[in-house]
Scaffold this active site. Structure first.
Site: not given
Ligand code: SIN
Length: 304
Positions: A105, A260, A103, A275
């Site tokens: 993000d 990723h 995907h 993150r």
């Protein structure tokens, strides 16, 4: 190979990623160093810094060196840090992991994050790598006919598969990460199938299997064969690199031109990373002009 004066840059594979040395991320960037890091990011799309014992505040300062924070939906953020998601899977958890499919993000957002930054805190003795795939190369290796067709297509994105009310990312198992499944996740937004990254002028394929639902003005069934082809093509092993984490590793990737996929091969071990994201532009603004009817109308209305 480009010459750098302040940092070392060692490519990970022939197509994607570089390990960056000579920088201490617990301190603010000097301008000349930041300029070289930005250049390395433009050149390699995934940059990895090792042995960086950073605090949350250090990570926030690093993130803000590249722009504003992005908005983090559908996942509970850290207490006192609404900009930070703790990506965590306990040793006792089974089943799917967060980020464990190819995907880009939050591609369903109006302004999807330009970059994501992940800092390793607690890493399994083996496994838990993150894989990356280069969407410039994915686009550039398509035939001219397919490129021309995709240049004229738009794609509907939605968060509904992982975050909608019927599709629970983690099923019913109790998990350390709190995922928020809601009606809002069923909203749809249109982006061009191909976008141009401003810093490089290169075109990148901008579809992914998690959030890209269908082509604009087509049904899901009509879109499925071409989307399936593109997903398989875009994640060919030759277009990828893989980052092996250690506590203190910081990796930043460009969501405009990279997909990723977090590996889920460390059962019985805990994995924790922090993150943050850097806010991006609307994809149709990055050099192509408005591309869908709705967006053309919006642009005209905004221009008065
Ligand atoms: C993510 O998709 O942001 C998570 C990646 C990872 O945990 O490696």
């Amino acid at each position: 190979m480009r010459d750098y004066s302040h940092i070392s840059v060692n490519p990970i594979t022939g197509v994607l990623g570089a390990e960056i040395g000579g920088v201490d991320l617990t301190k603010p960037f000097e301008d000349a160093v930041l300029a070289e890091v930005k250049q390395a990011f433009a050149d390699h799309s995934v940059i990895v810094f090792r042995d960086q014992p950073m605090s949350i505040e250090d990570q926030k300062r690093f993130t803000q060196a590249f722009g504003e924070f992005g908005f983090e939906p559908y996942v509970e953020t850290m207490p006192d840090h609404p900009e930070v998601i703790e990506v965590i899977k306990e040793a006792t958890e089974h089943g799917k992991n967060f980020g464990g499919s190819w995907h880009s993000d939050w591609s369903f957002q109006e302004t999807p994050p330009m970059a994501t930054i992940l800092h390793g805190k607690e890493i399994p003795p083996s496994g838990g790598d993150t894989c990356f795939a280069n969407m410039y190369v994915a686009y550039e290796t398509l035939s001219p006919g397919m490129q021309a067709m995709l240049d004229g297509l738009n794609v509907v994105h939605s968060a509904r598969r992982p975050y909608g009310v019927d599709n629970k990312l983690f099923g019913t198992e109790k998990r350390a990460m709190k995922i928020i499944n809601t009606e809002e996740a069923h909203a749809e937004l249109v982006h061009p199938a191909v976008r141009t990254v401003a810093e490089t002028g290169r075109k990148a394929l901008f579809v992914n299997p998690v959030y890209s639902i269908r082509f604009e003005n087509m049904t899901e069934a009509e879109s499925r064969p071409l989307l399936d082809f593109l997903h398989a093509h875009a994640t060919k092993i030759d277009f990828t690199c893989r980052v092996r984490w250690q506590a203190g590793t910081l990796t930043m990737w460009d969501n405009r031109c990279v997909q990723h996929n977090a590996m889920n091969d460390y059962h019985g071990h805990r994995r924790v990373l922090h993150r943050t994201t850097v806010k991006g532009e609307r994809p149709w603004l990055d050099g192509r002009g408005p591309v869908s009817n709705t967006e053309s109308m919006m642009a005209e209305a905004a221009a008065g």
